[in-house]
Write a protein that holds these residues in place. Structure first.
Motif, short mmCIF file in Angstrom:
data_model
loop_
_atom_site.label_atom_id
_atom_site.label_comp_id
_atom_site.label_asym_id
_atom_site.label_seq_id
_atom_site.Cartn_x
_atom_site.Cartn_y
_atom_site.Cartn_z
N SER A 1 0.82 -1.21 0.00
CA SER A 1 0.00 0.00 0.00
C SER A 1 0.86 1.26 0.00
CB SER A 1 -0.93 0.00 1.21
OG SER A 1 -1.76 1.14 1.24
N GLU B 1 2.39 1.77 -3.45
CA GLU B 1 1.40 2.26 -4.41
C GLU B 1 1.14 3.75 -4.22
OE1 GLU B 1 -3.27 1.38 -5.68
OE2 GLU B 1 -2.22 0.08 -4.24
N VAL B 2 1.02 4.16 -2.96
CA VAL B 2 0.79 5.59 -2.68
C VAL B 2 2.02 6.41 -3.05
CG1 VAL B 2 0.40 7.25 -0.81
CG2 VAL B 2 -0.96 5.15 -0.93
N TRP B 3 3.20 5.84 -2.84
CA TRP B 3 4.45 6.56 -3.09
C TRP B 3 4.63 6.93 -4.56
CZ3 TRP B 3 6.68 8.36 1.08
CH2 TRP B 3 7.94 8.94 0.99
N GLU B 4 3.93 6.24 -5.44
CA GLU B 4 4.04 6.52 -6.87
C GLU B 4 2.95 7.46 -7.38
OE1 GLU B 4 6.50 5.58 -8.79
OE2 GLU B 4 7.45 4.57 -7.07
N GLN B 5 2.10 7.96 -6.49
CA GLN B 5 1.05 8.88 -6.91
C GLN B 5 1.62 10.25 -7.26
OE1 GLN B 5 -2.14 7.85 -7.38
NE2 GLN B 5 -1.41 5.80 -6.79
N SER B 6 0.87 10.97 -8.08
CA SER B 6 1.36 12.27 -8.57
C SER B 6 1.46 13.30 -7.46
CB SER B 6 0.43 12.77 -9.68
OG SER B 6 -0.90 12.87 -9.21
N TYR B 7 0.55 13.28 -6.49
CA TYR B 7 0.60 14.30 -5.44
C TYR B 7 1.81 14.09 -4.53
CZ TYR B 7 -1.56 10.75 -2.43
OH TYR B 7 -1.84 9.61 -1.73
N LYS C 1 4.75 12.94 -5.69
CA LYS C 1 5.85 13.49 -6.49
C LYS C 1 5.84 15.01 -6.46
CE LYS C 1 5.89 9.47 -9.58
NZ LYS C 1 5.72 9.00 -10.97
N HIS D 1 1.45 13.25 3.95
CA HIS D 1 0.65 12.87 2.78
C HIS D 1 0.52 11.35 2.59
CE1 HIS D 1 0.73 17.08 1.50
NE2 HIS D 1 2.03 17.08 1.73
N ALA D 2 1.64 10.66 2.61
CA ALA D 2 1.60 9.24 2.21
C ALA D 2 0.97 8.35 3.27
CB ALA D 2 3.03 8.76 1.91
N ASN E 1 -3.01 8.22 3.70
CA ASN E 1 -3.68 7.62 2.55
C ASN E 1 -3.34 6.14 2.40
OD1 ASN E 1 -4.97 10.02 1.61
ND2 ASN E 1 -3.00 10.74 0.86
#
Length: 338
Positions: A227, A230-236, A238, A254-255, A258
């Protein structure tokens, strides 16, 4: 949201009715007379046979018999046990807290260990620490629980003599059964050896709790790691890192929140797994819970107890799953939108 809750409550009611139909059907599917399976009386006197048949509606159709069975379940008249000749509801009330206590502590251990370790494994997924954690998680996931329990008993009980092998508390301590939860009953008791009784109960609880927590902890480590990745690769994420926030700030602000939202669902899933594994654990450690009681009832051909235990365990698991699903929807805006 109200419509969603109503749908879930309706689904819970539907599942409960299906479970009661299954439990009612077992009275006819089990060997022996259905009246004996419903009442729990092995030998029914001739002068009471007609009265019990009328009370349990055995002279009517199956629908009327099921409605009578449902009425008795709701009112608390669950029949007698073949083995002890005691009321089944009273036995379940006495045994269920022991299983819930063991499962709750194992679930807490899995969360307090599995989530932080899973986050550590996700920080550098290609690093040596992450690979070691993943290897240990796969190993713990694959270990048979009965072999793991016997190994720990052999090392810490028979070899080192640090921990007891069975039971909830030593025979020297007399603790009144108030709530059924051992640690809470010790706190509520007025014994002068309260501190010694608490330490003794914790020593008895340590091994079965660790054995039972092994599987859900490894599942939680792997789930949290996946999990987080997966969250670590989200655009927000980055975007936050591009703004100059440190890795720790991005993780905390943030991470993390979520990534942990899907973990709420795992409470229900792991609880159902824990109840299943608790049956094996309770037998090995002679833990006086409903799981061991169910296994003993199967060996004893105690059909009324099997009916009641199946109904209680299934209802408990489905209710916990439903509650966790509702909590996940409350905390997750996307789930509420869907």
């Amino acid at each position: 949201m109200i419509l969603y809750l109503l749908r879930r409550l309706f689904l819970l009611l539907f599942v409960f009715i299906a479970l009661t139909i299954l439990a009612f059907s077992l009275g006819y599917l089990f060997p022996g007379e259905p009246l004996q399976n419903f009442t729990g009386l092995r030998h029914i006197p001739v002068n009471q046979l007609e009265q019990l048949s009328a009370e349990y509606r055995m002279d009517q159709g199956y629908i009327q018999q099921y409605l009578g069975y449902l009425t008795r379940v709701i009112s608390g008249d669950w029949g007698m046990s073949f083995a002890s000749e005691q009321g089944l509801l009273q036995e379940i009330k006495r045994l269920l807290p022991a299983t819930l206590e063991l499962a709750a502590y194992a679930l807490l251990i899995s969360f307090f260990i599995g989530i932080p370790v899973g986050i550590i494994a996700a920080i550098k997924p290609e690093g040596a620490v992450s690979k070691i954690i993943s290897a240990l998680a796969v190993t713990g996931y694959s270990i048979p629980i009965f072999w793991w329990a016997l190994l720990l008993i052999m090392i810490f009980s028979l070899g080192l003599g640090w921990l007891p092998t069975a039971g909830r508390i030593g025979v020297l301590f007399e603790i009144n059964h108030v709530t059924g939860f051992m640690l809470l009953d010790i706190l509520l008791s007025d014994t002068q050896h309260q501190h010694e009784a608490m330490l003794n109960a914790l020593r008895h609880m340590l091994l079965p709790t660790l054995v039972l927590a092994t599987f859900p902890t490894t599942v939680m480590i792997r789930f949290t790691r996946d999990s987080m990745l997966e969250v670590w690769e989200q655009s927000y994420i980055k975007t936050a890192r591009a703004k100059g926030l440190s890795r720790a700030q991005v993780l905390y602000r943030h991470a993390l929140r979520n990534a942990l939202l899907p973990v709420i669902r795992q409470i229900g899933l792991q609880f159902s797994t824990l109840i299943t594994l608790a049956m094996i654990t309770e037998v090995i450690f002679s833990w006086p819970g409903i799981g061991r009681w169910m296994i003993d009832s199967i060996y004893q051909r105690n059909y009324p107890a099997i009916q009641a235990g199946l109904l209680v365990i299934s209802t408990l698991v489905i209710t916990v799953n439903m509650i966790t699903e509702i909590l996940h929807t409350l905390f997750n805006p996307l789930a509420r939108k869907r």
